[in-house]
Design an enzyme around this catalytic site. Sequence first.
Site, PDB file in Angstrom:
ATOM      1  N   ALA A 139      44.358  50.645  36.124  1.00 34.12           N
ATOM      2  CA  ALA A 139      43.052  51.003  36.677  1.00 34.12           C
ATOM      3  C   ALA A 139      42.021  49.894  36.492  1.00 34.12           C
ATOM      4  O   ALA A 139      40.911  49.994  37.002  1.00 34.12           O
ATOM      5  CB  ALA A 139      42.539  52.285  36.019  1.00 34.12           C
ATOM      6  N   CYS A 140      42.376  48.841  35.793  1.00 36.79           N
ATOM      7  CA  CYS A 140      41.459  47.745  35.470  1.00 36.79           C
ATOM      8  C   CYS A 140      41.668  46.564  36.412  1.00 36.79           C
ATOM      9  O   CYS A 140      42.765  46.016  36.510  1.00 36.79           O
ATOM     10  CB  CYS A 140      41.687  47.311  34.024  1.00 36.79           C
ATOM     11  SG  CYS A 140      40.812  45.811  33.536  1.00 36.79           S
ATOM     12  N   GLY A 141      40.606  46.151  37.111  1.00 39.42           N
ATOM     13  CA  GLY A 141      40.697  45.019  38.031  1.00 39.42           C
ATOM     14  C   GLY A 141      41.095  43.729  37.339  1.00 39.42           C
ATOM     15  O   GLY A 141      41.881  42.944  37.882  1.00 39.42           O
ATOM     16  N   ARG A 194      44.777  43.942  36.746  1.00 39.38           N
ATOM     17  CA  ARG A 194      45.519  43.769  38.008  1.00 39.38           C
ATOM     18  C   ARG A 194      45.507  42.304  38.460  1.00 39.38           C
ATOM     19  O   ARG A 194      46.523  41.784  38.934  1.00 39.38           O
ATOM     20  CB  ARG A 194      44.942  44.665  39.105  1.00 39.38           C
ATOM     21  CG  ARG A 194      45.213  46.144  38.895  1.00 39.38           C
ATOM     22  CD  ARG A 194      44.863  46.968  40.133  1.00 39.38           C
ATOM     23  NE  ARG A 194      43.504  46.771  40.599  1.00 39.38           N
ATOM     24  CZ  ARG A 194      42.434  47.472  40.196  1.00 39.38           C
ATOM     25  NH1 ARG A 194      42.580  48.429  39.289  1.00 39.38           N
ATOM     26  NH2 ARG A 194      41.248  47.236  40.711  1.00 39.38           N
TER      27      ARG A 194
END
Length: 132
Positions: free
Chosen positions: A10-12, A15
Site C-alpha cells: 500500500a506504500c508508494g 512499490r
Amino acid sequence: MTITLYHNPACGTSRNTLAMIRASGEEPVVVDYLQAGWSAERLQSLAAQMGAPIRSLIRDKGTPARALGLFDEEADDPTIIAAMIAHPVIVNRPIVVSDKGVRLCRPSELVLELLSEPVARFTKEDGEAVGA
C-alpha cells in the site's frame, strides 16, 4: 545477488523500490511484513546490520507509534520492539537487504546503492525521474 524487500504494497515508496529492483534485472524475495509480522530477533538484526538504533525504524505517519509513546525519551528498545511486533505498520519501509548491505530505502532511489547493476534511469509512480 539475493535481495530481500520488506514491503508494504500500500506504500508508494515501497512499490517504487520494488519496481526499481525489478527494472535493474533482479527479482527480490518480497516479504509483506504486514501479513508475515516481525520477530524481535529480525528487527534487532536489521537495525544492527544498518548500524542504526531500533528507534530509527519507527514510522509515525499512519501508525499508532505516537499514541503508544514510542517517540518519548523513556521508550526503550524492548518497548519499541514489542509495539512493532504488535503493530507491524509501525516499522518504517521499505527495508532492503542485499549482498551490498541493509538499508531503509526512503527515498526509494536509495535502493540503487544496494544493487549490482542498478537501472540508470527510472520514473517513479508520481512522475519524478531518478537517475541521469
